[in-house]
Design a protein around this motif. Structure first.
Motif, PDB file in Angstrom:
ATOM      1  N   ASP A  27       0.869  -1.183   0.000  1.00 59.76           N
ATOM      2  CA  ASP A  27       0.000   0.000   0.000  1.00 59.76           C
ATOM      3  C   ASP A  27       0.904   1.231   0.000  1.00 59.76           C
ATOM      4  OD1 ASP A  27      -1.685   2.163   0.578  1.00 59.76           O
ATOM      5  OD2 ASP A  27      -2.927   0.999   1.951  1.00 59.76           O
ATOM      6  N   GLN A  57     -13.169   2.640  -0.642  1.00 62.99           N
ATOM      7  CA  GLN A  57     -11.750   3.023  -0.543  1.00 62.99           C
ATOM      8  C   GLN A  57     -11.510   4.322  -1.305  1.00 62.99           C
ATOM      9  OE1 GLN A  57      -9.327   2.269   1.269  1.00 62.99           O
ATOM     10  NE2 GLN A  57      -7.445   2.789   0.207  1.00 62.99           N
ATOM     11  N   ARG A  60     -12.831   7.098   0.818  1.00 65.31           N
ATOM     12  CA  ARG A  60     -11.924   7.380   1.938  1.00 65.31           C
ATOM     13  C   ARG A  60     -10.738   8.238   1.490  1.00 65.31           C
ATOM     14  NH1 ARG A  60     -13.625   2.288   3.759  1.00 65.31           N
ATOM     15  NH2 ARG A  60     -12.082   1.131   2.568  1.00 65.31           N
ATOM     16  N   VAL A 133      -7.086   1.845  -7.148  1.00 66.47           N
ATOM     17  CA  VAL A 133      -7.881   1.195  -6.110  1.00 66.47           C
ATOM     18  C   VAL A 133      -8.502  -0.082  -6.654  1.00 66.47           C
ATOM     19  CG1 VAL A 133      -9.866   1.424  -4.575  1.00 66.47           C
ATOM     20  CG2 VAL A 133      -8.398   3.408  -5.012  1.00 66.47           C
ATOM     21  N   THR A 158      -7.962  -1.977  -1.298  1.00 64.09           N
ATOM     22  CA  THR A 158      -8.993  -1.968  -0.266  1.00 64.09           C
ATOM     23  C   THR A 158      -8.401  -2.552   1.006  1.00 64.09           C
ATOM     24  OG1 THR A 158      -9.823  -4.138  -0.952  1.00 64.09           O
ATOM     25  CG2 THR A 158     -10.890  -2.207  -1.921  1.00 64.09           C
ATOM     26  N   SER A 159      -8.810  -2.012   2.135  1.00 60.03           N
ATOM     27  CA  SER A 159      -8.278  -2.514   3.409  1.00 60.03           C
ATOM     28  C   SER A 159      -9.010  -3.769   3.860  1.00 60.03           C
ATOM     29  CB  SER A 159      -8.375  -1.432   4.485  1.00 60.03           C
ATOM     30  OG  SER A 159      -9.717  -1.013   4.625  1.00 60.03           O
TER      31      SER A 159
END
Length: 190
Positions: A27, A57, A60, A133, A158-159
């Motif tokens: 990331d 994402q 965010r 993303v 994406t987390s």
């Protein structure tokens, strides 16, 4: 000799799968002009759970000030009336993203086209740096495509992932390994 001939593709495939899995944790989120959110399935007028994670994402990144604009990608696939990118745009607007900060491309059907048409939007809007993303296991192929298209881009996966079980993750990894390998072969013959 015949055994070695069969062993090489297997080893290549496994090394590629490991490389994709290792890259999934990368990331490099940082300040950029735009986030490029790669499209995937929609269900009617709603993003699928996987696509919703990608859109969230992008939102965010926008709300945190990493980017000022978002490019949603994805055309009309599988007989859908709406494009993936249009559904993403409507979802993001409901989450408070200003519609003037959203760009969409509605022609793409595959990741390679997502990147190609996003690059065109970047050029038209004088964007120089992007955050890509997508799902963590999709990032290595997406970033390879960005590099091949001379897009100054950094991964911002994406987390969370909707692929939670080992079986689902393994299936996604194997599919992604095939797609990555096919893409690399395609580039050789370009």
């Amino acid at each position: 000799m015949f055994f070695a001939f069969l062993l090489f593709p297997f080893i290549y495939f496994m090394v590629t799968a490991i490389s994709i899995s290792n890259y999934a944790g990368k990331d490099e989120t940082q300040q950029a002009d735009v986030a490029i959110v790669l499209g995937t399935a929609i269900w009617g007028d709603q993003p699928s759970p996987v696509f919703r994670e990608r859109i969230n994402q992008g939102i965010r990144l926008y709300k945190s000030g990493y980017v000022k604009k978002i490019i949603f990608t994805g055309g009309k696939v599988n007989g859908n009336v709406l494009s993936e990118s249009y559904v993403a745009k409507k979802y993001a607007e409901k989450q408070g993203v200003d519609s003037t900060d959203i760009l969409i491309e509605e022609r793409s059907r595959i990741t390679l086209e997502n990147m190609k048409f996003a690059r065109e939007l970047m050029t038209e809007n004088h964007f120089h740096k992007a955050l890509i993303v997508s799902d963590p296991l999709h990032m290595k192929r997406a970033m390879r495509m960005a590099k091949d298209m001379h897009i100054s881009a950094y991964p911002s996966p994406t987390s969370t992932s909707r692929f939670k079980s080992r079986k689902a993750k393994f299936g996604f990894l194997m599919g992604e390994t095939v797609f990555y390998t096919v893409y690399r072969i395609y580039r050789v013959f370009q």
